[in-house]
Design a protein around this motif. Structure first.
Motif, PDB file in Angstrom:
ATOM      1  N   GLY A  52       0.812  -1.212   0.000  1.00  0.00           N
ATOM      2  CA  GLY A  52       0.000   0.000   0.000  1.00  0.00           C
ATOM      3  C   GLY A  52       0.842   1.257   0.000  1.00  0.00           C
ATOM      4  N   ILE A  53       1.983   1.198   0.673  1.00  0.00           N
ATOM      5  CA  ILE A  53       2.883   2.348   0.743  1.00  0.00           C
ATOM      6  C   ILE A  53       3.518   2.607  -0.624  1.00  0.00           C
ATOM      7  CG2 ILE A  53       4.956   3.299   1.835  1.00  0.00           C
ATOM      8  CD1 ILE A  53       4.308   1.423   4.236  1.00  0.00           C
ATOM      9  N   ILE A  54       4.080   1.552  -1.213  1.00  0.00           N
ATOM     10  CA  ILE A  54       4.792   1.752  -2.474  1.00  0.00           C
ATOM     11  C   ILE A  54       3.834   2.141  -3.599  1.00  0.00           C
ATOM     12  CG2 ILE A  54       6.699   0.261  -1.832  1.00  0.00           C
ATOM     13  CD1 ILE A  54       5.536  -1.953  -3.501  1.00  0.00           C
ATOM     14  N   LYS A  55       2.608   1.633  -3.557  1.00  0.00           N
ATOM     15  CA  LYS A  55       1.620   2.015  -4.573  1.00  0.00           C
ATOM     16  C   LYS A  55       1.256   3.492  -4.447  1.00  0.00           C
ATOM     17  CE  LYS A  55      -2.882   0.829  -6.575  1.00  0.00           C
ATOM     18  NZ  LYS A  55      -3.221   2.232  -6.810  1.00  0.00           N
ATOM     19  N   ALA A  56       1.032   3.952  -3.205  1.00  0.00           N
ATOM     20  CA  ALA A  56       0.673   5.354  -2.988  1.00  0.00           C
ATOM     21  C   ALA A  56       1.790   6.284  -3.433  1.00  0.00           C
ATOM     22  CB  ALA A  56       0.347   5.589  -1.516  1.00  0.00           C
ATOM     23  N   VAL A  57       3.034   5.915  -3.118  1.00  0.00           N
ATOM     24  CA  VAL A  57       4.180   6.748  -3.497  1.00  0.00           C
ATOM     25  C   VAL A  57       4.358   6.746  -5.014  1.00  0.00           C
ATOM     26  CG1 VAL A  57       6.687   7.026  -3.244  1.00  0.00           C
ATOM     27  CG2 VAL A  57       5.290   6.414  -1.258  1.00  0.00           C
ATOM     28  N   TRP A  58       4.189   5.584  -5.634  1.00  0.00           N
ATOM     29  CA  TRP A  58       4.292   5.484  -7.099  1.00  0.00           C
ATOM     30  C   TRP A  58       3.218   6.324  -7.774  1.00  0.00           C
ATOM     31  CZ3 TRP A  58       7.690   2.933 -10.402  1.00  0.00           C
ATOM     32  CH2 TRP A  58       7.294   2.853 -11.743  1.00  0.00           C
ATOM     33  N   ASP A  59       1.974   6.162  -7.322  1.00  0.00           N
ATOM     34  CA  ASP A  59       0.851   6.878  -7.931  1.00  0.00           C
ATOM     35  C   ASP A  59       0.978   8.393  -7.776  1.00  0.00           C
ATOM     36  OD1 ASP A  59      -0.225   4.462  -8.671  1.00  0.00           O
ATOM     37  OD2 ASP A  59      -1.760   4.420  -7.095  1.00  0.00           O
ATOM     38  N   ALA A  60       1.678   8.831  -6.727  1.00  0.00           N
ATOM     39  CA  ALA A  60       1.877  10.268  -6.510  1.00  0.00           C
ATOM     40  C   ALA A  60       2.984  10.824  -7.391  1.00  0.00           C
ATOM     41  CB  ALA A  60       2.190  10.537  -5.042  1.00  0.00           C
ATOM     42  N   GLY A  61       3.681   9.948  -8.130  1.00  0.00           N
ATOM     43  CA  GLY A  61       4.712  10.403  -9.064  1.00  0.00           C
ATOM     44  C   GLY A  61       6.135  10.303  -8.549  1.00  0.00           C
ATOM     45  N   PHE A  62       6.312   9.732  -7.342  1.00  0.00           N
ATOM     46  CA  PHE A  62       7.650   9.586  -6.765  1.00  0.00           C
ATOM     47  C   PHE A  62       8.117   8.156  -7.030  1.00  0.00           C
ATOM     48  CE2 PHE A  62       5.541  13.050  -4.738  1.00  0.00           C
ATOM     49  CZ  PHE A  62       6.523  13.996  -4.485  1.00  0.00           C
ATOM     50  N   LYS A  63       8.378   7.872  -8.283  1.00  0.00           N
ATOM     51  CA  LYS A  63       8.586   6.495  -8.725  1.00  0.00           C
ATOM     52  C   LYS A  63       9.902   5.888  -8.239  1.00  0.00           C
ATOM     53  CE  LYS A  63       5.519   7.228 -12.648  1.00  0.00           C
ATOM     54  NZ  LYS A  63       4.352   6.776 -11.876  1.00  0.00           N
ATOM     55  N   ILE A  64      10.965   6.671  -8.228  1.00  0.00           N
ATOM     56  CA  ILE A  64      12.245   6.125  -7.774  1.00  0.00           C
ATOM     57  C   ILE A  64      12.180   5.781  -6.289  1.00  0.00           C
ATOM     58  CG2 ILE A  64      14.700   6.586  -7.451  1.00  0.00           C
ATOM     59  CD1 ILE A  64      14.658   8.248  -9.976  1.00  0.00           C
ATOM     60  N   MET A  65      11.608   6.679  -5.512  1.00  0.00           N
ATOM     61  CA  MET A  65      11.497   6.413  -4.078  1.00  0.00           C
ATOM     62  C   MET A  65      10.588   5.213  -3.827  1.00  0.00           C
ATOM     63  SD  MET A  65      12.901   7.666  -1.423  1.00  0.00           S
ATOM     64  CE  MET A  65      12.766   7.782   0.357  1.00  0.00           C
ATOM     65  N   SER A  66       9.567   5.043  -4.634  1.00  0.00           N
ATOM     66  CA  SER A  66       8.681   3.891  -4.503  1.00  0.00           C
ATOM     67  C   SER A  66       9.458   2.592  -4.693  1.00  0.00           C
ATOM     68  CB  SER A  66       7.548   3.980  -5.532  1.00  0.00           C
ATOM     69  OG  SER A  66       6.746   2.826  -5.495  1.00  0.00           O
ATOM     70  N   LEU A  67      10.323   2.551  -5.696  1.00  0.00           N
ATOM     71  CA  LEU A  67      11.124   1.352  -5.948  1.00  0.00           C
ATOM     72  C   LEU A  67      12.095   1.075  -4.810  1.00  0.00           C
ATOM     73  CD1 LEU A  67      11.885   1.928  -9.742  1.00  0.00           C
ATOM     74  CD2 LEU A  67      10.321   0.235  -8.763  1.00  0.00           C
ATOM     75  N   ILE A  68      12.651   2.132  -4.246  1.00  0.00           N
ATOM     76  CA  ILE A  68      13.577   1.962  -3.124  1.00  0.00           C
ATOM     77  C   ILE A  68      12.839   1.421  -1.901  1.00  0.00           C
ATOM     78  CG2 ILE A  68      14.998   3.235  -1.459  1.00  0.00           C
ATOM     79  CD1 ILE A  68      15.828   5.044  -3.825  1.00  0.00           C
ATOM     80  N   LEU A  69      11.675   1.986  -1.614  1.00  0.00           N
ATOM     81  CA  LEU A  69      10.906   1.528  -0.457  1.00  0.00           C
ATOM     82  C   LEU A  69      10.471   0.074  -0.616  1.00  0.00           C
ATOM     83  CD1 LEU A  69       8.648   4.645   0.230  1.00  0.00           C
ATOM     84  CD2 LEU A  69      10.703   3.934   1.470  1.00  0.00           C
ATOM     85  N   GLN A  70      10.212  -0.330  -1.833  1.00  0.00           N
ATOM     86  CA  GLN A  70       9.763  -1.699  -2.087  1.00  0.00           C
ATOM     87  C   GLN A  70      10.753  -2.723  -1.551  1.00  0.00           C
ATOM     88  OE1 GLN A  70       9.082  -2.515  -6.228  1.00  0.00           O
ATOM     89  NE2 GLN A  70       8.154  -4.493  -5.820  1.00  0.00           N
ATOM     90  N   ASN A  71      12.035  -2.451  -1.722  1.00  0.00           N
ATOM     91  CA  ASN A  71      13.048  -3.417  -1.320  1.00  0.00           C
ATOM     92  C   ASN A  71      13.772  -3.083  -0.028  1.00  0.00           C
ATOM     93  OD1 ASN A  71      12.707  -5.225  -3.448  1.00  0.00           O
ATOM     94  ND2 ASN A  71      14.045  -4.065  -4.793  1.00  0.00           N
ATOM     95  N   HIS A  72      13.649  -1.846   0.463  1.00  0.00           N
ATOM     96  CA  HIS A  72      14.520  -1.444   1.567  1.00  0.00           C
ATOM     97  C   HIS A  72      13.819  -0.836   2.772  1.00  0.00           C
ATOM     98  CE1 HIS A  72      17.909  -2.331  -1.008  1.00  0.00           C
ATOM     99  NE2 HIS A  72      17.348  -1.617  -1.956  1.00  0.00           N
ATOM    100  N   LEU A  73      12.505  -0.747   2.749  1.00  0.00           N
ATOM    101  CA  LEU A  73      11.821  -0.114   3.870  1.00  0.00           C
ATOM    102  C   LEU A  73      12.077  -0.859   5.181  1.00  0.00           C
ATOM    103  CD1 LEU A  73      10.000   2.100   4.937  1.00  0.00           C
ATOM    104  CD2 LEU A  73       8.016   0.725   4.292  1.00  0.00           C
ATOM    105  N   ARG A  74      12.037  -2.186   5.136  1.00  0.00           N
ATOM    106  CA  ARG A  74      12.259  -2.973   6.357  1.00  0.00           C
ATOM    107  C   ARG A  74      13.680  -2.820   6.881  1.00  0.00           C
ATOM    108  NH1 ARG A  74      10.023  -8.630   4.404  1.00  0.00           N
ATOM    109  NH2 ARG A  74      10.853  -7.777   2.489  1.00  0.00           N
ATOM    110  N   THR A  75      14.618  -2.503   5.984  1.00  0.00           N
ATOM    111  CA  THR A  75      16.003  -2.291   6.401  1.00  0.00           C
ATOM    112  C   THR A  75      16.164  -0.950   7.102  1.00  0.00           C
ATOM    113  OG1 THR A  75      16.784  -3.570   4.513  1.00  0.00           O
ATOM    114  CG2 THR A  75      18.387  -2.171   5.589  1.00  0.00           C
ATOM    115  N   VAL A  76      15.441   0.050   6.632  1.00  0.00           N
ATOM    116  CA  VAL A  76      15.580   1.401   7.165  1.00  0.00           C
ATOM    117  C   VAL A  76      14.901   1.551   8.519  1.00  0.00           C
ATOM    118  CG1 VAL A  76      15.110   3.837   6.741  1.00  0.00           C
ATOM    119  CG2 VAL A  76      15.728   2.361   4.836  1.00  0.00           C
ATOM    120  N   VAL A  77      13.706   1.005   8.662  1.00  0.00           N
ATOM    121  CA  VAL A  77      12.956   1.126   9.914  1.00  0.00           C
ATOM    122  C   VAL A  77      13.648   0.296  10.993  1.00  0.00           C
ATOM    123  CG1 VAL A  77      10.770   0.605  11.068  1.00  0.00           C
ATOM    124  CG2 VAL A  77      10.772   1.534   8.736  1.00  0.00           C
ATOM    125  N   PRO A  78      13.980   0.895  12.136  1.00  0.00           N
ATOM    126  CA  PRO A  78      14.629   0.113  13.206  1.00  0.00           C
ATOM    127  C   PRO A  78      13.779  -1.096  13.600  1.00  0.00           C
ATOM    128  CG  PRO A  78      14.741   2.465  13.689  1.00  0.00           C
ATOM    129  CD  PRO A  78      13.836   2.310  12.487  1.00  0.00           C
TER     130      PRO A  78
END
Length: 201
Positions: A52-78
């Motif tokens: 849901g997060i990556i879809k919302a970010v992608w749909d808002a036009g932030f496509k590169i950040m969406s791709l990064i969050l897809q694979n790395h969000l769990r790594t970034v969040v403590p």
């Protein structure tokens, strides 16, 4: 002739999709002391689907950040990839865990910002371990002079005006907001030197 921006976008897409273990070198893979105190795994947790997060970010036009969050969000969040005991379904789904009723606010830079290679070195400053939303600015709980801890933990970012952090304006409010993860769109990357220089004034 292919623009520098187009080449950067193609490179990001290739890296994110072909190297699933690719890590952004500046993003810490182990929680630091401040984060351990805030996010240490406990019985209080929220398990959030990443789709849901990556879809919302992608749909808002932030496509590169969406791709990064897809694979790395769990790594970034403590402790984002650590799941409660007995939660077998958590491992089978693309989800991230937020412990102790905390909130992570993500500031997604526009795609054009990624054309500068230097920006990749400061990507972790875009993840703040606090609730930052329009309501906070409106109520005064987030105001000029407030320092926000980033997921780097060695660097903070500074609120320097309404909807402005480190002199970078929030342009898209609440791209995603479930109360535990909030995503806003911003003009550019935050520069940690802005906060450091403000401490010397």
């Amino acid at each position: 002739m292919v623009s520098k921006y187009t080449l950067a976008l193609v490179l990001v897409i290739v890296l994110v999709h072909t190297l699933p273990t690719f890590q952004l070198s500046a993003i810490p893979t182990q929680p630091r002391e401040e984060h351990i105190l805030m996010f240490k795994p406990s019985d209080t947790n929220a398990i959030i689907e990443v789709d849901g997060i990556i879809k919302a970010v992608w749909d808002a036009g932030f496509k590169i950040m969406s791709l990064i969050l897809q694979n790395h969000l769990r790594t970034v969040v403590p402790f984002g990839g650590t799941y409660p005991a007995g939660c077998r379904l958590c491992y089978a789904t693309d989800s991230v865990t937020i412990y102790n009723n905390n909130t992570i606010t993500i500031f997604a830079p526009v795609d054009e910002s990624f054309s500068d290679d230097e920006n990749w070195k400061v990507l972790e400053y875009q993840f703040v371990t606090a609730r930052v939303d329009k309501e906070g600015f409106d109520s005064g709980s987030v105001q000029r002079g407030v320092e926000l801890l980033t997921c780097d933990s060695y660097c903070k970012v500074l609120v320097n005006g309404y909807g402005s952090i480190n002199n970078v304006n929030i342009t898209h409010w609440n791209i995603y907001n479930d109360g535990h993860i909030i995503v806003h769109g911003v003009q550019n990357f935050f520069n940690c030197n802005f906060w450091k220089s403000s401490k010397n004034i």
